[in-house]
Scaffold this active site. Structure first.
Site, PDB file in Angstrom:
ATOM      1  N   LEU A   1       0.805  -1.222   0.000  1.00 44.49           N
ATOM      2  CA  LEU A   1       0.000   0.000   0.000  1.00 44.49           C
ATOM      3  C   LEU A   1       0.836   1.270   0.000  1.00 44.49           C
ATOM      4  CD1 LEU A   1      -2.673  -1.156   2.612  1.00 44.49           C
ATOM      5  CD2 LEU A   1      -2.754  -1.378   0.123  1.00 44.49           C
TER       6      LEU A   1
ATOM      7  N   GLY B   1      -1.796   6.388  -2.518  1.00 47.53           N
ATOM      8  CA  GLY B   1      -2.954   6.248  -3.421  1.00 47.53           C
ATOM      9  C   GLY B   1      -4.038   5.407  -2.757  1.00 47.53           C
ATOM     10  N   HIS B   2      -3.624   4.236  -2.245  1.00 45.63           N
ATOM     11  CA  HIS B   2      -4.561   3.398  -1.484  1.00 45.63           C
ATOM     12  C   HIS B   2      -5.025   4.164  -0.237  1.00 45.63           C
ATOM     13  CE1 HIS B   2      -1.749   0.341  -3.370  1.00 45.63           C
ATOM     14  NE2 HIS B   2      -2.913  -0.093  -3.806  1.00 45.63           N
TER      15      HIS B   2
HETATM   16  P1  AMP Z   1      -4.191  -2.026  -6.584  1.00 50.05           P
HETATM   17  O1  AMP Z   1      -3.679  -2.430  -5.252  1.00 50.05           O
HETATM   18  O2  AMP Z   1      -3.143  -1.490  -7.508  1.00 50.05           O
HETATM   19  O3  AMP Z   1      -5.078  -3.069  -7.219  1.00 50.05           O
HETATM   20  O4  AMP Z   1      -5.137  -0.777  -6.318  1.00 50.05           O
HETATM   21  C1  AMP Z   1      -6.210  -0.853  -5.410  1.00 50.05           C
HETATM   22  C2  AMP Z   1      -7.054   0.375  -5.557  1.00 50.05           C
HETATM   23  O5  AMP Z   1      -6.266   1.539  -5.301  1.00 50.05           O
HETATM   24  C3  AMP Z   1      -7.623   0.559  -6.982  1.00 50.05           C
HETATM   25  O6  AMP Z   1      -8.971   1.021  -6.895  1.00 50.05           O
HETATM   26  C4  AMP Z   1      -6.713   1.593  -7.579  1.00 50.05           C
HETATM   27  O7  AMP Z   1      -7.329   2.361  -8.594  1.00 50.05           O
HETATM   28  C5  AMP Z   1      -6.398   2.453  -6.365  1.00 50.05           C
HETATM   29  N1  AMP Z   1      -5.141   3.178  -6.593  1.00 50.05           N
HETATM   30  C6  AMP Z   1      -3.935   2.662  -6.873  1.00 50.05           C
HETATM   31  N2  AMP Z   1      -3.023   3.635  -7.088  1.00 50.05           N
HETATM   32  C7  AMP Z   1      -3.682   4.805  -6.930  1.00 50.05           C
HETATM   33  C8  AMP Z   1      -3.310   6.184  -7.027  1.00 50.05           C
HETATM   34  N3  AMP Z   1      -2.075   6.549  -7.327  1.00 50.05           N
HETATM   35  N4  AMP Z   1      -4.250   7.111  -6.805  1.00 50.05           N
HETATM   36  C9  AMP Z   1      -5.526   6.761  -6.500  1.00 50.05           C
HETATM   37  N5  AMP Z   1      -5.949   5.478  -6.402  1.00 50.05           N
HETATM   38  C10 AMP Z   1      -5.046   4.516  -6.610  1.00 50.05           C
END
Ligand code: AMP
Length: 286
Positions: A33, A36-37
């Site tokens: 994490l 963004g998360h």
């Molecule tokens: P992931 O762990 O990459 O599958 O992401 C989980 C959630 O976090 C997804 O809904 C992504 O779109 C969101 N997410 C990942 N990176 C970012 C970021 N830089 N800004 C906003 N949301 C993000």
């Protein structure tokens, strides 16, 4: 904050909360994490009585040549991060908990999943829709939080919820970036120092696109051509796609008009990165 690995434990906790009339927000993630998360978790924290973060590197959404094995993982660090943001429960299942040997039911959406990332990652969105559906059934959230970083995924989840009459409010959260503009991503850790610098070409190109639109560019093909030309200046970058599409249907659109998604996937060395800008119906370009 509790960390649980079985569906049964999640259900027991959620049942108890629902008995008390509490609302539940779900943040689905693959872990490792970052801020963004974090922004999703914070938004969920503000708007729900209880917050569940799922951390699951979902094998079903990775193609055979993709980075399932090497995807970064750090449950201990993730747990501390979630706790610091006030999450109530982490659901961290093993693949066997989510997919029994005889697993054979999939959520397979057409049209929206066949464009953009779906072209180079043909099994990806079937895996995403199936696992998100399962997480929704396990956690039964009132609200679920997804990032606009994965704008096609967000549009697909919204569409799935509508198609399948799921009583869940889907909340989109803006892209969180590093100070120099690079969109935060767990995959940024794959980049060498030289690649990290080269990766700036994505956010710089998005910034350029925003400026062109602000200056009055109306032709999507012209915009995309200029974006591609800019990316091609970076020797370490290899374009997977740059496209301007309708923000709801993901179909290509000639005129720049809301709702629109201008999205790109670019390889920097072996690492595939994505970035985008959204032109929403309220006239915002972000
Ligand atoms: P992931 O762990 O990459 O599958 O992401 C989980 C959630 O976090 C997804 O809904 C992504 O779109 C969101 N997410 C990942 N990176 C970012 C970021 N830089 N800004 C906003 N949301 C993000």
């Amino acid at each position: 904050m509790k960390v649980v690995s079985t569906i049964k434990e999640v259900r027991e906790n959620v049942k108890e909360w629902k008995k008390q009339g509490l609302t539940v927000g779900l943040v689905p993630t693959m872990g490792y994490l970052h801020e963004g998360h974090g922004s999703l978790i914070k938004t969920a924290r503000e708007n729900n009585d209880k917050v569940v973060v799922s951390i699951f590197v979902n094998p079903m959404q990775f193609g055979p040549t993709e980075d399932l094995e090497s995807y970064p993982r750090d449950l201990e660090k993730d747990s501390k991060f979630c706790e610091s943001l006030g999450a109530d429960l982490i659901f961290h299942p093993e693949p066997e908990e989510m997919y029994h040997e005889d697993f054979s039911t999939y959520v397979d959406m057409s049209v929206l999943t066949e464009e953009l990332c779906g072209l180079s990652r043909p099994v990806h969105f079937r895996g995403v829709c199936t696992v998100v559906n399962k997480l929704f059934n396990i956690v039964q959230p009132d609200n679920a939080y997804f990032g606009e970083k994965d704008a096609q995924q967000l549009a697909i989840i919204r569409h799935m919820v509508q198609d399948l009459n799921m009583d869940i409010n889907i909340v989109g959260c803006p892209i969180i970036r590093e100070e120099d503009g690079l969109a935060k991503s767990s995959r940024n850790t794959y980049l060498s120092a030289e690649e990290r610098k080269a990766a700036l070409i994505l956010s710089q190109t998005i910034k350029m696109a925003k400026e062109l639109v602000a200056e009055g560019e109306k032709d999507a093909e012209v915009l995309v051509a200029k974006m591609k030309k800019n990316i091609e200046k970076e020797p370490l970058a290899k374009i997977d796609y740059v496209k301007a599409v309708n923000g709801l249907t993901m179909q290509q659109q000639k005129e720049i008009k809301a709702p629109m998604l201008v999205a790109m996937a670019v390889y920097i060395g072996k690492t595939r990165l994505i970035d985008n800008m959204i032109i929403s119906e309220d006239g915002q370009c972000r």
